[in-house]
Design a protein around this motif. Structure first.
Motif, mmCIF file in Angstrom:
data_model
loop_
_atom_site.group_PDB
_atom_site.id
_atom_site.type_symbol
_atom_site.label_atom_id
_atom_site.label_comp_id
_atom_site.label_asym_id
_atom_site.label_seq_id
_atom_site.Cartn_x
_atom_site.Cartn_y
_atom_site.Cartn_z
ATOM 1 N N GLY A 30 -0.845 7.012 1.949
ATOM 2 C CA GLY A 30 -1.365 7.522 3.212
ATOM 3 C C GLY A 30 -0.679 8.819 3.611
ATOM 4 O O GLY A 30 0.295 9.247 3.001
ATOM 5 N N THR A 53 -1.015 1.294 5.488
ATOM 6 C CA THR A 53 -0.568 2.677 5.349
ATOM 7 C C THR A 53 -1.419 3.550 6.256
ATOM 8 O O THR A 53 -2.638 3.392 6.320
ATOM 9 N N GLU A 68 0.831 -1.196 0.000
ATOM 10 C CA GLU A 68 0.000 0.000 0.000
ATOM 11 C C GLU A 68 0.871 1.254 0.000
ATOM 12 O O GLU A 68 1.985 1.250 0.514
ATOM 13 N N SER A 69 0.319 2.330 -0.534
ATOM 14 C CA SER A 69 0.977 3.628 -0.497
ATOM 15 C C SER A 69 -0.084 4.712 -0.588
ATOM 16 O O SER A 69 -1.237 4.438 -0.908
ATOM 17 N N LEU A 125 -5.330 6.191 -1.991
ATOM 18 C CA LEU A 125 -4.437 5.093 -1.646
ATOM 19 C C LEU A 125 -4.278 4.154 -2.838
ATOM 20 O O LEU A 125 -5.204 4.000 -3.632
#
Length: 124
Positions: free
Chosen positions: A9, A118, A6-7, A20
């Protein structure tokens, strides 16, 4: 085995937006039902929403309906969570999850694969 990352945040003010991303490591991404969950401090992990393998079908928790949108790009092996009109109550660690049996749903036990999470913080 597919790995999920995940990225996107961060810290955002109430009423703001974030997007996200959840990137999968393999092209078999399109075989998985995908979902987002979130977990606030001291609380259990809860379902935010999910998306079918094709992307044509989505479902959402009542708390985020009309504010959050889930999408996926199977060519890029990536799922997205567009979050608008964010509220302090949306503060949590957000996780993406994958179900190889493509059943989906709100029960976190259904999902075999998870990202590391995240942090999303909504605060003024």
């Amino acid at each position: 085995q597919v790995q999920l990352v995940e990225s996107g945040g961060g810290l955002v003010q109430p009423g703001g937006s974030l997007r996200l991303s959840c990137a999968a490591s393999e092209r078999t991404f399109s075989n998985y039902y995908m979902a987002w969950f979130r977990q606030a401090p001291g609380k259990e992990r809860v379902f935010v929403g999910g998306i079918s393998r094709s992307g044509r079908s989505t479902e959402y928790a009542d708390s985020v309906k009309g504010r959050f949108t889930i999408s996926r790009d199977n060519a890029k092996n990536t799922m997205y969570l567009q979050m608008n009109s964010l509220e302090p109550e949306d503060t949590a660690v957000y996780y993406c999850a994958a179900d190889a049996r493509a059943k989906g749903g709100s029960n976190w036990l259904t999902y075999q694969l998870w990202g590391q999470g995240t942090q999303v913080t909504v605060s003024s």
